[in-house]
Scaffold this motif. Structure first.
Motif, mmCIF file in Angstrom:
data_model
loop_
_atom_site.group_PDB
_atom_site.id
_atom_site.type_symbol
_atom_site.label_atom_id
_atom_site.label_comp_id
_atom_site.label_asym_id
_atom_site.label_seq_id
_atom_site.Cartn_x
_atom_site.Cartn_y
_atom_site.Cartn_z
ATOM 1 N N PRO A 1 4.496 -2.565 19.134
ATOM 2 C CA PRO A 1 4.691 -3.305 17.884
ATOM 3 C C PRO A 1 5.918 -2.802 17.148
ATOM 4 O O PRO A 1 6.176 -1.597 17.097
ATOM 5 C CB PRO A 1 3.410 -3.009 17.087
ATOM 6 C CG PRO A 1 2.872 -1.747 17.684
ATOM 7 C CD PRO A 1 3.271 -1.758 19.111
ATOM 8 N N PRO A 2 6.712 -3.711 16.591
ATOM 9 C CA PRO A 2 7.923 -3.282 15.896
ATOM 10 C C PRO A 2 7.585 -2.494 14.641
ATOM 11 O O PRO A 2 6.650 -2.818 13.918
ATOM 12 C CB PRO A 2 8.614 -4.611 15.553
ATOM 13 C CG PRO A 2 7.500 -5.620 15.517
ATOM 14 C CD PRO A 2 6.511 -5.150 16.534
ATOM 15 N N ARG A 3 8.337 -1.469 14.389
ATOM 16 C CA ARG A 3 8.142 -0.664 13.181
ATOM 17 C C ARG A 3 8.777 -1.374 12.002
ATOM 18 O O ARG A 3 9.860 -1.951 12.114
ATOM 19 C CB ARG A 3 8.767 0.709 13.359
ATOM 20 C CG ARG A 3 8.136 1.514 14.480
ATOM 21 C CD ARG A 3 8.783 2.870 14.579
ATOM 22 N NE ARG A 3 8.548 3.635 13.373
ATOM 23 C CZ ARG A 3 9.064 4.850 13.164
ATOM 24 N NH1 ARG A 3 9.834 5.414 14.091
ATOM 25 N NH2 ARG A 3 8.814 5.485 12.040
ATOM 26 N N PRO A 4 8.125 -1.353 10.835
ATOM 27 C CA PRO A 4 8.708 -2.012 9.677
ATOM 28 C C PRO A 4 10.013 -1.344 9.265
ATOM 29 O O PRO A 4 10.140 -0.129 9.277
ATOM 30 C CB PRO A 4 7.631 -1.836 8.589
ATOM 31 C CG PRO A 4 6.821 -0.675 9.045
ATOM 32 C CD PRO A 4 6.861 -0.695 10.539
ATOM 33 N N THR A 5 10.974 -2.159 8.951
ATOM 34 C CA THR A 5 12.281 -1.644 8.534
ATOM 35 C C THR A 5 12.534 -2.015 7.082
ATOM 36 O O THR A 5 11.995 -2.974 6.564
ATOM 37 C CB THR A 5 13.395 -2.229 9.410
ATOM 38 O OG1 THR A 5 13.352 -3.663 9.335
ATOM 39 C CG2 THR A 5 13.204 -1.796 10.869
ATOM 40 N N LYS A 6 13.396 -1.225 6.467
ATOM 41 C CA LYS A 6 13.747 -1.490 5.088
ATOM 42 C C LYS A 6 14.600 -2.758 5.022
ATOM 43 O O LYS A 6 15.605 -2.871 5.695
ATOM 44 C CB LYS A 6 14.500 -0.303 4.486
ATOM 45 C CG LYS A 6 13.671 0.946 4.368
ATOM 46 C CD LYS A 6 14.383 2.013 3.565
ATOM 47 C CE LYS A 6 15.611 2.542 4.263
ATOM 48 N NZ LYS A 6 16.226 3.650 3.515
ATOM 49 N N ASN B 1 1.787 -5.430 -0.283
ATOM 50 C CA ASN B 1 2.511 -4.667 0.717
ATOM 51 C C ASN B 1 3.855 -5.339 0.967
ATOM 52 O O ASN B 1 3.894 -6.513 1.361
ATOM 53 C CB ASN B 1 1.691 -4.600 2.013
ATOM 54 C CG ASN B 1 2.287 -3.650 3.027
ATOM 55 O OD1 ASN B 1 3.428 -3.211 2.908
ATOM 56 N ND2 ASN B 1 1.513 -3.327 4.042
ATOM 57 N N PRO B 2 4.972 -4.645 0.744
ATOM 58 C CA PRO B 2 6.283 -5.282 0.950
ATOM 59 C C PRO B 2 6.575 -5.642 2.396
ATOM 60 O O PRO B 2 7.532 -6.374 2.657
ATOM 61 C CB PRO B 2 7.264 -4.219 0.429
ATOM 62 C CG PRO B 2 6.526 -2.938 0.496
ATOM 63 C CD PRO B 2 5.091 -3.269 0.252
ATOM 64 N N SER B 3 5.797 -5.143 3.351
ATOM 65 C CA SER B 3 6.002 -5.497 4.753
ATOM 66 C C SER B 3 5.048 -6.586 5.222
ATOM 67 O O SER B 3 5.062 -6.959 6.389
ATOM 68 C CB SER B 3 5.819 -4.256 5.638
ATOM 69 O OG SER B 3 4.487 -3.775 5.567
ATOM 70 N N SER B 4 4.223 -7.120 4.315
ATOM 71 C CA SER B 4 3.253 -8.147 4.680
ATOM 72 C C SER B 4 3.914 -9.520 4.707
ATOM 73 O O SER B 4 4.954 -9.756 4.088
ATOM 74 C CB SER B 4 2.096 -8.144 3.674
ATOM 75 O OG SER B 4 1.219 -9.222 3.915
ATOM 76 N N THR C 1 10.252 0.038 -0.477
ATOM 77 C CA THR C 1 11.317 -0.410 0.411
ATOM 78 C C THR C 1 12.458 0.599 0.439
ATOM 79 O O THR C 1 13.016 0.891 1.501
ATOM 80 C CB THR C 1 11.835 -1.783 -0.044
ATOM 81 O OG1 THR C 1 10.748 -2.723 -0.074
ATOM 82 C CG2 THR C 1 12.902 -2.299 0.901
ATOM 83 N N ALA C 2 12.808 1.142 -0.725
ATOM 84 C CA ALA C 2 13.895 2.110 -0.788
ATOM 85 C C ALA C 2 13.558 3.392 -0.044
ATOM 86 O O ALA C 2 14.418 3.997 0.608
ATOM 87 C CB ALA C 2 14.243 2.410 -2.240
ATOM 88 N N ALA D 1 5.223 4.613 -8.760
ATOM 89 C CA ALA D 1 6.212 3.594 -9.124
ATOM 90 C C ALA D 1 5.564 2.461 -9.906
ATOM 91 O O ALA D 1 6.130 1.970 -10.897
ATOM 92 C CB ALA D 1 6.880 3.053 -7.861
ATOM 93 N N ALA D 2 4.374 2.038 -9.497
ATOM 94 C CA ALA D 2 3.677 0.972 -10.216
ATOM 95 C C ALA D 2 3.251 1.437 -11.601
ATOM 96 O O ALA D 2 3.316 0.685 -12.573
ATOM 97 C CB ALA D 2 2.461 0.509 -9.419
#
Length: 361
Positions: free
Chosen positions: A69-74, A180-183, A246-247, A314-315
């Motif tokens: 599975p691809p790893r999530p990237t920024k 989730n920013p990768s969703s 993400t950062a 952060a939230a």
């Protein structure tokens, strides 16, 4: 790993307002407004696999290796839609709150004589003893305006918490009630995760804090403006969390109401910095609300810089900074300039059925 949003336990020295700290649930959580957990994986039995050479001799084609599975990237490009959603939702929240306030005032005027008639009939009718509905009405009428307002929020949070306990809903809950920013689903989870808690302690702590500060915040700005602030803060704090994750490349789900509640606390503490607070377990030690707010902001800033992952710092910061900004600048820039929108809505309602020819309320 999933993020949890938590708070520190405080109490108003004069009004018993309490600010609460969220702990880990049985899955490990990180905090914002939201809560995080890590899914438990059961070890699988290793099956013996025949070597490829033997399969080749038997004339059987070996099964291909499973794809990695691809790893999530920024990718900050994925944050464009969440940013547009945040701006649009915030504008709609305050616009809707202005119209809601207009309709509430209009309904209050029109129902004045109906309420007087209902009070008279209530005195004339024979009283029913032990009537459950009457007891509920008496309890409801004993609540303050702020407590009545947040009761609905608490009920929604409790319902979502129960939905987490239904196995068939797990996939739906993870997709739409965790941010989730990768969703694949990026926008609506920013709002829905504000009403989502996986841990009972996290839910109880956040809702108790909201209940404790409800009277102060509603007395400050009214229920309509409060709801706009609360909902907007939930989405804004989630967007700040998206940017931070993400950062830093630490993509993962979060859930909880702490970001929105932090905005409420920050607004109250900014408006009344000299009010006395006390830690619930140490009521003899009091300090000002202004100092408490500074300590909370400093703690979350430190956690964000050092990469602490127990809470979604952060939230927390996003919600607190929005609450501070709104009290100092936002109220003047947004709420006090709502008159053109209210006038447009009034003209629209006046032209509608039953609006009246003179356009008066």
């Amino acid at each position: 790993m999933m993020a949890v949003r938590g708070l520190v336990l405080f109490r108003w020295a004069s009004e018993d307002f309490i600010h609460t700290h969220s702990l880990r649930s049985r899955f490990r959580l990180q905090t914002q407004q939201r809560c995080g957990f890590r899914k438990r994986v059961e070890p699988k039995k290793v099956e013996e696999v025949e070597p490829k050479e033997i399969l080749h001799k038997k004339g059987v084609a070996p099964s291909p290796d499973p794809p990695t599975p691809p790893r999530p990237t920024k990718s900050f490009g994925r944050l464009v839609k969440p940013f547009i959603f945040t701006v649009g939702f915030t504008g709609c929240s305050f616009g809707g709150a202005a119209i809601w306030q207009y309709e509430s005032l209009k309904s209050r005027v029109q129902s004045y004589f109906n309420d007087a008639k209902a009070d008279w009939l209530d005195k004339v009718r024979p009283q029913k003893h032990g009537d459950l509905r009457k007891q509920v009405n008496q309890w409801w009428n004993s609540l303050s305006e702020g407590q009545k307002t947040v009761t609905g929020i608490i009920a929604v949070n409790a319902f979502v918490f129960c939905c987490w306990r239904v196995p068939s809903l797990q996939h739906l809950m993870v997709k739409y009630f965790t941010s989730n920013p990768s969703s694949k689903a990026l926008c609506w989870p920013m709002l829905l995760s504000t009403f989502s808690h996986y841990s009972l302690f996290h839910l109880s702590a956040n809702m108790y804090v909201l209940w404790s500060f409800s009277s102060s915040i509603i007395n400050m700005m009214g229920k309509e403006q409060f709801m706009a602030l609360y909902l907007s803060a939930g989405v804004i704090s989630t967007f700040v969390s998206y940017v931070s994750k993400t950062a830093m490349g630490r993509l993962g789900p979060s859930l909880g109401a702490s970001g929105a509640i932090m905005a409420v606390l920050a607004a109250v503490c900014t408006k009344m910095p000299e009010a006395k607070l006390a830690i619930i377990f140490l009521p003899m030690y009091t300090f000002t609300a202004g100092n408490a707010l500074k300590a909370i902001v400093a703690l979350d800033t430190t956690g964000l810089i050092l990469g602490w992952r127990f809470f979604d710092h952060a939230a927390h910061l996003g919600g607190a900074l929005f609450g501070i900004w709104y009290i100092i600048y936002g109220h003047e820039l947004i709420w006090k300039n709502r008159e053109p929108l209210v006038k447009l809505w009034h003209d629209f309602r006046s032209r509608g059925p039953g609006g009246g020819s003179n356009g008066s309320i």
